[in-house]
Write an enzyme that holds these catalytic residues in place. Structure first.
Site, PDB file in Angstrom:
ATOM      1  N   GLU A 177      46.350  31.264  42.661  1.00 49.19           N
ATOM      2  CA  GLU A 177      46.299  32.151  43.603  1.00 49.19           C
ATOM      3  C   GLU A 177      47.602  32.474  44.194  1.00 49.19           C
ATOM      4  O   GLU A 177      47.655  31.953  45.335  1.00 49.19           O
ATOM      5  CB  GLU A 177      45.290  31.463  44.568  1.00 49.19           C
ATOM      6  CG  GLU A 177      43.785  31.315  44.156  1.00 49.19           C
ATOM      7  CD  GLU A 177      42.671  30.974  45.123  1.00 49.19           C
ATOM      8  OE1 GLU A 177      43.027  30.958  46.313  1.00 49.19           O
ATOM      9  OE2 GLU A 177      41.692  30.849  44.725  1.00 49.19           O
ATOM     10  N   GLU A 366      37.693  28.744  39.082  1.00 48.48           N
ATOM     11  CA  GLU A 366      37.301  28.176  40.257  1.00 48.48           C
ATOM     12  C   GLU A 366      36.001  28.933  40.766  1.00 48.48           C
ATOM     13  O   GLU A 366      36.039  30.001  40.924  1.00 48.48           O
ATOM     14  CB  GLU A 366      38.241  27.922  41.472  1.00 48.48           C
ATOM     15  CG  GLU A 366      39.280  27.020  41.237  1.00 48.48           C
ATOM     16  CD  GLU A 366      40.183  27.122  42.658  1.00 48.48           C
ATOM     17  OE1 GLU A 366      39.744  27.367  43.486  1.00 48.48           O
ATOM     18  OE2 GLU A 366      41.226  26.519  42.281  1.00 48.48           O
TER      19      GLU A 366
HETATM   20  C1  GAL Z   1      40.911  27.686  46.442  1.00 48.53           C
HETATM   21  C2  GAL Z   1      41.810  27.005  46.165  1.00 48.53           C
HETATM   22  C3  GAL Z   1      41.562  25.370  45.887  1.00 48.53           C
HETATM   23  C4  GAL Z   1      40.352  24.926  46.944  1.00 48.53           C
HETATM   24  C5  GAL Z   1      39.376  26.074  46.946  1.00 48.53           C
HETATM   25  C6  GAL Z   1      38.164  25.892  47.890  1.00 48.53           C
HETATM   26  O1  GAL Z   1      41.503  28.978  46.915  1.00 48.53           O
HETATM   27  O2  GAL Z   1      42.630  27.120  44.796  1.00 48.53           O
HETATM   28  O3  GAL Z   1      42.473  24.372  45.979  1.00 48.53           O
HETATM   29  O4  GAL Z   1      41.007  24.538  48.098  1.00 48.53           O
HETATM   30  O5  GAL Z   1      39.866  27.274  47.191  1.00 48.53           O
HETATM   31  O6  GAL Z   1      38.613  26.081  49.103  1.00 48.53           O
END
Ligand code: GAL
Length: 466
Positions: A177, A366
């Site tokens: 990100e 994710e």
């Molecule tokens: C993403 C990040 C993760 C985690 C997730 C939940 O943006 O890559 O490390 O924190 O959000 O907030």
């Protein structure tokens, strides 16, 4: 009409990747062990008032010491891939490596070597993220991402890591990100290193985009048979009303949140809809840079959690738009982060990114949700999180059936962990962690995945509680 409400592992096909995603600083702990030097997150979390709960990730999940038993749990859940990141300052404590006069920390490399071997021995495929936000403090002291030298610093780090592990690990993710760490870290200051200035923003964006492509080239050069990608946070953007003002606001927010880093990597340059970005080509970029931004990634990782609804605003400079929060919209289905649960948005981001000709394959690298969990008689019955994954996965399946090239889902996240500026309070894990005793409990959501992944014919909607 196709019914997507019931599905099993088989519905996604034999090549679909099932994994969980993690990040070094959020789980490892052992921040001062075996030669690791501080990262910007160590410095930031130790400053008063930066983390809402006043906590740090000094110990986190103690994954550094517990990775063997944790990977056994991962195996038990049935996921075949494990995404983790490398702590740059564990491997290169000076930030730079031997080719730029710095030390190579063999003990740091040895930890990841053991971790990789352990994954492989269990039949779990490692997916390495090179950079998940934990810049060595030594490099921040030299100027951090606003300093153009970062492209060389990062490329040496990528070189060291791929030479060390490229014979065993084929799946590489360059950045996690880029938008989040550049904007939150250097513009709004909510994340490490906590700097706030518009002056830095354009150089940070440009150096990040250059490092992203350069990292890809390093992996391609050093790893035979590499499968290389990078990840982007993304959200479909809806205008609050149909007014021209809100619609124009949605276009600008989309350019910032969804297009800023993918388009230069595809050779399309920076989005024109954000007029302030023109400053990059005018003031920051050097001759030849625009060609260097492009790299032919094998896949793109989409990280998706929520949609955004926006309206025009005279108060937010440069963007002239602001978010209309779920609470303002009376939306009841929100997570502990205040994010709207809106499964269809998963379909929409896949659809939106699939429109780029240059994207060959998409993985959801994710997705997940933080809800308040309680342990009752040794169990965590997290039905809301289970429903989240089931409903978002359903939309992935819908996209796949509609012919979009989406071929994997990494749940965020394996273990409850240190959620950056929020501390340990929001819990995203499929496995509960008691941070006093380090005891682990597989939650109902984890059991649901276990059933989904173990039984070829399991119908996912039949098992909302375990
Ligand atoms: C993403 C990040 C993760 C985690 C997730 C939940 O943006 O890559 O490390 O924190 O959000 O907030």
């Amino acid at each position: 009409m196709t019914d997507y409400s019931t599905f099993g592992r088989h519905s996604f096909g034999p090549d679909f990747i099932w994994g969980t995603a993690t990040a070094a600083y959020q789980i490892e702990g052992a921040v001062d062990r075996d030669g690791r030097s501080p990262s910007v997150w160590d410095t930031f979390s130790h400053q008063k008032g930066k983390i809402k709960t006043g906590e740090t990730a000094d110990s986190a999940c103690e994954f550094y010491d517990r990775y063997e038993s944790d990977l056994l749990l991962h195996k038990e859940l049935g996921f075949d891939s494990f995404r983790f990141s490398l702590s740059w300052s564990r491997i290169l404590p000076d930030g730079v490596g031997p080719s730029q006069g710095g030390r190579l920390n063999e003990a740091g490399l040895a930890f990841y070597d053991r971790l990789i071997d352990h994954c492989l021995a269990l039949g779990i495929t490692p997916w390495i993220t090179l950079y998940h936000w934990d810049l060595p403090q030594a490099l921040e002291t030299k100027g951090g991402w606003p300093n153009r030298s970062i492209v060389n610093w990062f490329s040496e780090f990528a070189d060291v890591c791929t030479k060390a592990f490229g014979h065993k690990v084929k799946h590489w993710i360059i950045l996690n990100e880029p938008l989040a760490f550049s904007v939150l870290g250097y513009f709004t200051g909510q994340h490490a290193p906590g700097r706030r200035s518009f002056r830095n923003l354009l150089p940070v964006i440009h150096h990040t985009a250059l490092a992203q492509a350069e990292g890809g080239r390093v992996v391609r050069r050093n790893v035979s048979g590499a499968h290389v990608g990078t990840t982007f946070s993304c959200s479909p953007i809806d205008p609050f009303t149909s007014s021209t003002r809100d619609q124009a606001a949605a276009v600008r927010v989309d350019a910032l949140l969804n297009r800023l880093f993918i388009e230069p990597s595809l050779g399309l340059g920076y989005p024109k809809e954000l007029s302030f970005l023109a400053g990059i080509t005018k003031k920051v970029a050097k001759p030849g840079d625009m060609e260097q931004l492009a790299f032919n990634f094998d896949f793109i990782g989409l990280q998706h959690y929520f949609r955004a609804v926006v309206e025009g605003s005279y108060f937010i400079p440069y963007l002239w738009a602001s978010q209309v929060s779920p609470l303002q919209r009376n939306v009841q289905t929100i997570t502990e982060m205040g994010w709207e649960v809106y499964p269809e948005s998963m379909y929409r981001v896949i659809q939106q990114f699939s429109q780029y000709e240059g994207i060959k394959k998409i993985y959801i690298t994710e997705s997940g949700a933080a809800f308040f969990d309680t342990v009752q008689q040794g169990a965590v019955n997290d039905v809301a999180r289970l429903d989240y994954h089931r409903n978002y996965l359903q939309q992935v399946l819908r996209a796949k059936r509609d012919g979009f090239a989406v071929d994997g889902y990494f749940a965020w996240t394996f273990l409850d962990n240190f959620e950056w500026a929020e501390g340990y309070r929001p819990r995203f894990g499929l496995v509960h962690v008691d941070f006093r005793t380090q005891q682990r409990i597989i939650k109902a959501s984890g059991r649901w995945f276990q059933q989904l992944l173990s039984n070829e014919h399991q119908l996912a909607n039949l098992t909302s509680t375990v």
